[in-house]
Design an enzyme around this catalytic site. Structure first.
Site, PDB file in Angstrom:
ATOM      1  N   GLN A  95      47.493  35.334  49.029  1.00  0.00           N
ATOM      2  CA  GLN A  95      47.070  34.577  47.849  1.00  0.00           C
ATOM      3  C   GLN A  95      48.151  34.507  46.769  1.00  0.00           C
ATOM      4  O   GLN A  95      47.942  33.861  45.738  1.00  0.00           O
ATOM      5  CB  GLN A  95      45.809  35.220  47.257  1.00  0.00           C
ATOM      6  CG  GLN A  95      44.617  35.211  48.189  1.00  0.00           C
ATOM      7  CD  GLN A  95      43.424  35.937  47.590  1.00  0.00           C
ATOM      8  OE1 GLN A  95      43.357  36.217  46.396  1.00  0.00           O
ATOM      9  NE2 GLN A  95      42.457  36.259  48.434  1.00  0.00           N
ATOM     10  N   HIS A 160      44.037  38.041  44.455  1.00  0.00           N
ATOM     11  CA  HIS A 160      43.332  37.840  43.176  1.00  0.00           C
ATOM     12  C   HIS A 160      44.279  37.867  41.974  1.00  0.00           C
ATOM     13  O   HIS A 160      44.068  38.620  41.022  1.00  0.00           O
ATOM     14  CB  HIS A 160      42.239  38.900  42.985  1.00  0.00           C
ATOM     15  CG  HIS A 160      41.192  38.898  44.036  1.00  0.00           C
ATOM     16  ND1 HIS A 160      40.112  39.766  44.026  1.00  0.00           N
ATOM     17  CD2 HIS A 160      41.044  38.149  45.166  1.00  0.00           C
ATOM     18  CE1 HIS A 160      39.353  39.559  45.086  1.00  0.00           C
ATOM     19  NE2 HIS A 160      39.903  38.576  45.798  1.00  0.00           N
ATOM     20  N   GLU A 253      31.226  32.136  39.590  1.00  0.00           N
ATOM     21  CA  GLU A 253      30.702  32.033  38.237  1.00  0.00           C
ATOM     22  C   GLU A 253      31.405  30.953  37.421  1.00  0.00           C
ATOM     23  O   GLU A 253      32.619  30.763  37.540  1.00  0.00           O
ATOM     24  CB  GLU A 253      30.882  33.358  37.488  1.00  0.00           C
ATOM     25  CG  GLU A 253      30.168  34.528  38.120  1.00  0.00           C
ATOM     26  CD  GLU A 253      30.373  35.831  37.358  1.00  0.00           C
ATOM     27  OE1 GLU A 253      29.872  36.871  37.817  1.00  0.00           O
ATOM     28  OE2 GLU A 253      31.032  35.806  36.294  1.00  0.00           O
ATOM     29  N   TYR A 263      32.318  40.546  30.955  1.00  0.00           N
ATOM     30  CA  TYR A 263      31.578  39.733  31.916  1.00  0.00           C
ATOM     31  C   TYR A 263      31.114  40.519  33.145  1.00  0.00           C
ATOM     32  O   TYR A 263      30.533  39.937  34.059  1.00  0.00           O
ATOM     33  CB  TYR A 263      32.404  38.487  32.269  1.00  0.00           C
ATOM     34  CG  TYR A 263      32.490  37.568  31.074  1.00  0.00           C
ATOM     35  CD1 TYR A 263      31.667  36.466  30.946  1.00  0.00           C
ATOM     36  CD2 TYR A 263      33.348  37.868  30.007  1.00  0.00           C
ATOM     37  CE1 TYR A 263      31.701  35.663  29.815  1.00  0.00           C
ATOM     38  CE2 TYR A 263      33.389  37.068  28.869  1.00  0.00           C
ATOM     39  CZ  TYR A 263      32.561  35.978  28.774  1.00  0.00           C
ATOM     40  OH  TYR A 263      32.591  35.190  27.634  1.00  0.00           O
ATOM     41  N   TYR A 274      31.231  42.416  50.507  1.00  0.00           N
ATOM     42  CA  TYR A 274      31.408  41.799  51.818  1.00  0.00           C
ATOM     43  C   TYR A 274      30.761  42.639  52.917  1.00  0.00           C
ATOM     44  O   TYR A 274      30.403  42.128  53.974  1.00  0.00           O
ATOM     45  CB  TYR A 274      32.902  41.585  52.099  1.00  0.00           C
ATOM     46  CG  TYR A 274      33.479  40.439  51.314  1.00  0.00           C
ATOM     47  CD1 TYR A 274      33.178  39.125  51.641  1.00  0.00           C
ATOM     48  CD2 TYR A 274      34.321  40.666  50.230  1.00  0.00           C
ATOM     49  CE1 TYR A 274      33.703  38.055  50.917  1.00  0.00           C
ATOM     50  CE2 TYR A 274      34.852  39.617  49.495  1.00  0.00           C
ATOM     51  CZ  TYR A 274      34.535  38.313  49.844  1.00  0.00           C
ATOM     52  OH  TYR A 274      35.042  37.263  49.114  1.00  0.00           O
TER      53      TYR A 274
END
Length: 381
Positions: A95, A160, A253, A263, A274
């Site tokens: 990523q 991420h 979200e 949050y 997972y």
């Protein structure tokens, strides 16, 4: 402050008050909405790239497009491409790699651009934010005087990364999303630049009016905390800041970002691990800000742009979001109270990584693939 900026701030405050007056139980799960195969637009393929990641429009209608392996291009609306020189070395794996790019609010006078990437580091790779001057002459383009103005502290992590850039309506501050780098508990650690939305001055320094400016370090730059994998951040026409992030197994979200709020990740989520292990819902911990809209099943949101243009008049003020796993483009509409809901979803037949609105009002998206197409969307018929 100008009258325009005052009215924006007043409208944003009023909308936020109306929005927050609604009970958390009224938030919307849009995960099972079907995708239409009959969109109100025609898609024209303009160019192809190797795993493109972000689009940023210049005032003249040209755009900058980044590729995750570590390249950037200056692209014309007809698909002409010039590779941009002086792009830094990136840690391209999974990523990570070259990420977002954004044009400075004063670009017309400064030619300044900002970009994010995951850079190699002896202690583990880290997210970096750089600023440079886009120098263009004849058939050449380069990032001149490039300098890192912020680095993720501490370094290390895998996926991420976050890395999305947004400028406030006044053009005086830069907001940056930082993912938790697949270290979930770090999102709640105030000393780590992970799982946060940061607010910086345009030179990367810390604004003196940030919520915890007196604390120094990461805390001083933190605007909100408790985020997982945020790949969308943008100001709406009314001045409110919206963000989306990928949940775990379920629970993507869309959040209204408000100064100082937490949050909840990884303490609460509308998804599960997972492994199938349950995560407490936002309803169980009302001290954490709940999403306005969530998706379970997920869409894997990527890219966020608010529509203000002439081509799609019925979309004015809507948010447009790409879907990676769902392979869709989503339109979010806002009611009179400022509350969002998914209004439409269109099947795109490919993973959509980013979405942007051109000066002429056309919508542009890029596919997360190699080759990944750059598509121009205009009203059908």
């Amino acid at each position: 402050m100008t009258r325009h900026k005052t009215s924006l701030a007043t409208a944003a405050l009023a909308a936020a008050l109306m929005f927050n007056s609604a009970a958390q139980a009224q938030r919307i799960n849009a995960g099972d909405r079907p995708a239409s195969t009959n969109p109100p637009f025609a898609a024209q393929a303009v160019a192809e790239f190797d795993t493109p990641w972000a689009i940023a429009f210049l005032p003249d209608g040209r755009m900058l497009v980044t590729e995750k392996p570590g390249r950037a291009f200056l692209v014309t609306p007809t698909g002409g491409k010039i590779e941009v020189g002086n792009v830094p070395e990136v840690a391209a794996s999974g990523q990570t790699g070259m990420l977002d790019i954004a044009v400075a609010p004063d670009f017309e006078s400064s030619s300044t651009v900002y970009f994010t990437y995951v850079e190699p580091d002896a202690g583990g790779n880290r997210l970096a934010l750089s600023r440079a001057t886009l120098s263009v002459s004849d058939n050449e383009a380069t990032l001149a005087d490039a300098a890192v103005i912020w680095r993720q502290t501490p370094g290390g992590g895998s996926g991420h990364p976050g890395g999305i850039i947004a400028f406030d309506p006044q053009g005086t501050h830069l907001f940056l999303t930082v993912g938790e780098r697949m270290r979930p508990t770090s999102a709640q650690d105030p000393e780590q630049a992970r799982g946060k939305v940061l607010r910086l001055n345009l030179d990367g320094s810390t604004p003196s009016d940030n919520p915890l400016a007196g604390q120094g370090g990461v805390q001083a730059q933190t605007w909100t905390t408790g985020h997982r994998n945020p790949y969308g951040l943008a100001f709406a026409p009314d001045g409110r800041l919206w963000q989306h992030e990928m949940g775990p197994r379920g629970g993507d979200e869309l959040n209204l970002i408000e100064q100082g709020r937490n949050y909840g990740w990884p303490i609460v989520s509308n998804g599960s691990e997972y492994s199938g292990v349950a995560i407490p819902d936002h309803d169980t911990r009302p001290e954490f800000a709940a999403p306005a809209v969530y998706w379970n099943p997920v869409i894997s949101p990527a890219g966020l742009a608010f529509y203000e243009g002439a081509m799609f008049r019925e979309w004015q003020g809507s948010a447009l979001i790409g879907g990676l796993s769902a392979r869709v483009l989503v339109r979010i509409a806002f009611n009179a109270d400022g509350r969002p809901d998914e209004a439409e979803r269109w099947s795109m037949g490919a993973r959509i990584r980013d979405v942007a609105v051109a000066p002429d009002g056309a919508v542009w998206v890029i596919e997360d693939d190699n080759p990944g197409r750059l598509l121009r969307l205009t009203p059908s018929g």
